[in-house]
Design a protein around this motif. Structure first.
Motif, PDB file in Angstrom:
ATOM      1  N   ARG A  61     -57.094 -36.701  22.862  1.00 16.11           N
ATOM      2  CA  ARG A  61     -56.925 -35.807  21.484  1.00 16.11           C
ATOM      3  C   ARG A  61     -55.814 -35.995  21.060  1.00 16.11           C
ATOM      4  O   ARG A  61     -55.223 -35.052  20.071  1.00 16.11           O
ATOM      5  CB  ARG A  61     -57.456 -34.240  21.604  1.00 16.11           C
ATOM      6  N   ASP A  62     -55.004 -36.726  21.814  1.00 12.84           N
ATOM      7  CA  ASP A  62     -53.400 -37.024  21.383  1.00 12.84           C
ATOM      8  C   ASP A  62     -52.792 -35.598  21.662  1.00 12.84           C
ATOM      9  O   ASP A  62     -51.788 -35.339  21.076  1.00 12.84           O
ATOM     10  CB  ASP A  62     -53.172 -37.394  19.853  1.00 12.84           C
ATOM     11  N   GLU A  63     -53.118 -34.902  22.694  1.00 12.78           N
ATOM     12  CA  GLU A  63     -52.412 -33.737  23.129  1.00 12.78           C
ATOM     13  C   GLU A  63     -51.814 -34.037  24.570  1.00 12.78           C
ATOM     14  O   GLU A  63     -52.442 -34.784  25.403  1.00 12.78           O
ATOM     15  CB  GLU A  63     -53.115 -32.274  23.051  1.00 12.78           C
ATOM     16  N   LEU A  64     -50.650 -33.346  24.920  1.00 11.15           N
ATOM     17  CA  LEU A  64     -50.163 -33.460  26.279  1.00 11.15           C
ATOM     18  C   LEU A  64     -51.154 -33.125  27.252  1.00 11.15           C
ATOM     19  O   LEU A  64     -51.700 -31.937  27.539  1.00 11.15           O
ATOM     20  CB  LEU A  64     -48.824 -32.479  26.650  1.00 11.15           C
ATOM     21  N   ALA A  65     -51.468 -34.134  28.337  1.00  8.95           N
ATOM     22  CA  ALA A  65     -52.285 -33.838  29.333  1.00  8.95           C
ATOM     23  C   ALA A  65     -51.972 -32.839  30.301  1.00  8.95           C
ATOM     24  O   ALA A  65     -50.464 -32.589  30.486  1.00  8.95           O
ATOM     25  CB  ALA A  65     -52.634 -35.347  30.429  1.00  8.95           C
ATOM     26  N   LEU A  66     -52.649 -32.004  30.886  1.00  2.63           N
ATOM     27  CA  LEU A  66     -52.105 -30.696  31.564  1.00  2.63           C
ATOM     28  C   LEU A  66     -51.367 -31.328  33.053  1.00  2.63           C
ATOM     29  O   LEU A  66     -50.522 -30.676  33.537  1.00  2.63           O
ATOM     30  CB  LEU A  66     -53.324 -29.891  32.120  1.00  2.63           C
ATOM     31  N   GLY A  67     -51.934 -32.581  33.706  1.00  2.80           N
ATOM     32  CA  GLY A  67     -51.322 -33.048  34.801  1.00  2.80           C
ATOM     33  C   GLY A  67     -49.923 -33.445  34.790  1.00  2.80           C
ATOM     34  O   GLY A  67     -48.939 -33.277  35.409  1.00  2.80           O
ATOM     35  N   HIS A  68     -49.569 -33.944  33.410  1.00  8.41           N
ATOM     36  CA  HIS A  68     -48.133 -34.369  33.223  1.00  8.41           C
ATOM     37  C   HIS A  68     -47.458 -33.064  33.132  1.00  8.41           C
ATOM     38  O   HIS A  68     -46.063 -33.079  33.254  1.00  8.41           O
ATOM     39  CB  HIS A  68     -47.914 -35.353  32.008  1.00  8.41           C
ATOM     40  N   LEU A  69     -47.837 -32.154  32.398  1.00 11.22           N
ATOM     41  CA  LEU A  69     -47.414 -30.858  31.978  1.00 11.22           C
ATOM     42  C   LEU A  69     -46.758 -30.240  33.563  1.00 11.22           C
ATOM     43  O   LEU A  69     -45.826 -29.728  33.674  1.00 11.22           O
ATOM     44  CB  LEU A  69     -48.036 -29.753  31.291  1.00 11.22           C
ATOM     45  N   LEU A  70     -47.607 -30.223  34.345  1.00  7.50           N
ATOM     46  CA  LEU A  70     -47.570 -29.599  35.632  1.00  7.50           C
ATOM     47  C   LEU A  70     -46.595 -30.420  36.346  1.00  7.50           C
ATOM     48  O   LEU A  70     -45.493 -29.780  37.114  1.00  7.50           O
ATOM     49  CB  LEU A  70     -48.756 -29.400  36.528  1.00  7.50           C
ATOM     50  N   GLU A  71     -46.227 -31.525  36.136  1.00  7.67           N
ATOM     51  CA  GLU A  71     -45.603 -32.544  36.793  1.00  7.67           C
ATOM     52  C   GLU A  71     -44.045 -32.116  36.236  1.00  7.67           C
ATOM     53  O   GLU A  71     -43.147 -32.381  37.103  1.00  7.67           O
ATOM     54  CB  GLU A  71     -45.801 -34.071  36.435  1.00  7.67           C
ATOM     55  N   TRP A  72     -43.931 -32.165  34.760  1.00  2.01           N
ATOM     56  CA  TRP A  72     -42.615 -31.884  34.417  1.00  2.01           C
ATOM     57  C   TRP A  72     -42.136 -30.551  34.641  1.00  2.01           C
ATOM     58  O   TRP A  72     -41.044 -30.251  35.099  1.00  2.01           O
ATOM     59  CB  TRP A  72     -42.749 -31.751  32.853  1.00  2.01           C
ATOM     60  N   MET A  73     -42.957 -29.701  34.897  1.00  2.00           N
ATOM     61  CA  MET A  73     -42.578 -28.216  35.289  1.00  2.00           C
ATOM     62  C   MET A  73     -42.217 -28.163  36.929  1.00  2.00           C
ATOM     63  O   MET A  73     -41.257 -27.324  37.271  1.00  2.00           O
ATOM     64  CB  MET A  73     -43.654 -27.106  35.053  1.00  2.00           C
ATOM     65  N   ASP A  74     -42.918 -28.672  37.595  1.00  2.00           N
ATOM     66  CA  ASP A  74     -42.417 -28.683  39.085  1.00  2.00           C
ATOM     67  C   ASP A  74     -41.019 -29.632  39.107  1.00  2.00           C
ATOM     68  O   ASP A  74     -40.415 -28.970  39.986  1.00  2.00           O
ATOM     69  CB  ASP A  74     -43.586 -29.735  39.795  1.00  2.00           C
TER      70      ASP A  74
END
Length: 243
Positions: A61-74
């Motif tokens: 859907r051209d939205e940021l994947a949750l897995g990559h968001l968690l990786e960046w936050m970690d």
């Protein structure tokens, strides 16, 4: 005779002082070590990351994947923790991900994501870090909040420290603003909540096992036909890449 008495008294005084100072070297050394662990401000642990949402981190859907968001936050939280303590640290636990305005905004492809991490409190050898995620609005020059989460980190001991079983403590935190004082006080309550939550989950699991065991048979070899409530606990583990 007077000089002899003065000399004797003087010698006794010096000797007494020498014995007194020789009796407390350990306490003085401990005090010096405690003074050397100076407290640091929240600003000194602050880390900001600017990430562009590209095609390789977006879903269908051209939205940021949750897995990559968690990786960046970690990664952001780890940098903040290591910046505060000045050595390697490892993630102990991550709290719930709190979406501030998930129903209103989306992290779309082509946008820029701003992650800000900072230490909220230090507990001996552990630290609590909060990471806030925002969307950069370049037209208005503002940041729109998206989500946040709290992390707990512990200091990673070296091989030599593990062999000697050395006790490692991180520098304390010195809150300055009213917001920092509020986070500092709530950090203790969040720590107690995590401990109580883990204990409650363990109790839930044990109660569920006991319910299943008691529901197998009522007496003798007669099966139980009555419904027995069973407590169930479901876990979802998120494995993040090494950083």
């Amino acid at each position: 005779v007077l000089l002899l008495v003065m000399g004797t008294a003087s010698s006794s005084f010096v000797y007494g002082c020498t014995n007194q100072t020789a009796e407390v070297p350990d306490s003085e050394a401990k005090l010096q070590r405690q003074q050397s662990m100076l407290k640091r401000t929240v600003l000194q642990s602050q880390v900001r990351l600017l990430k562009e949402i590209t095609a390789d981190v977006s879903d269908e859907r051209d939205e940021l994947a949750l897995g990559h968001l968690l990786e960046w936050m970690d990664a952001c939280s780890c940098l903040s923790a290591e910046k505060h303590c000045g050595r390697s640290a490892v993630t102990l636990v991550m709290d719930d991900l709190d979406f501030v305005a998930a129903h209103e905004i989306r992290l779309k492809r082509g946008q820029f994501c701003v992650l800000e991490g900072k230490v909220t409190r230090a507990f001996g050898s552990s630290m609590e870090v909060v990471v806030s995620v925002s969307i950069a609005e370049f037209l208005s020059g503002t940041l729109q909040s998206f989500c946040n989460a709290y992390f707990m980190y512990v200091v990673l001991k070296t091989d030599a420290e593990k062999e000697t079983k050395a006790k490692i403590e991180v520098p304390g935190l010195l809150p300055q603003t009213p917001e920092e004082h509020l986070e500092y006080g709530l950090a203790e309550k969040r720590k107690l909540f995590r401990m109580q939550r883990d204990k409650r989950v363990q109790e839930f699991s044990e109660e569920g096992e006991m319910s299943v065991a008691s529901g197998e048979k009522v007496s003798g070899n007669q099966p139980c036909t009555a419904s027995v409530p069973v407590a169930a606990v479901d876990f979802t583990e998120l494995v993040l890449p090494f950083h």
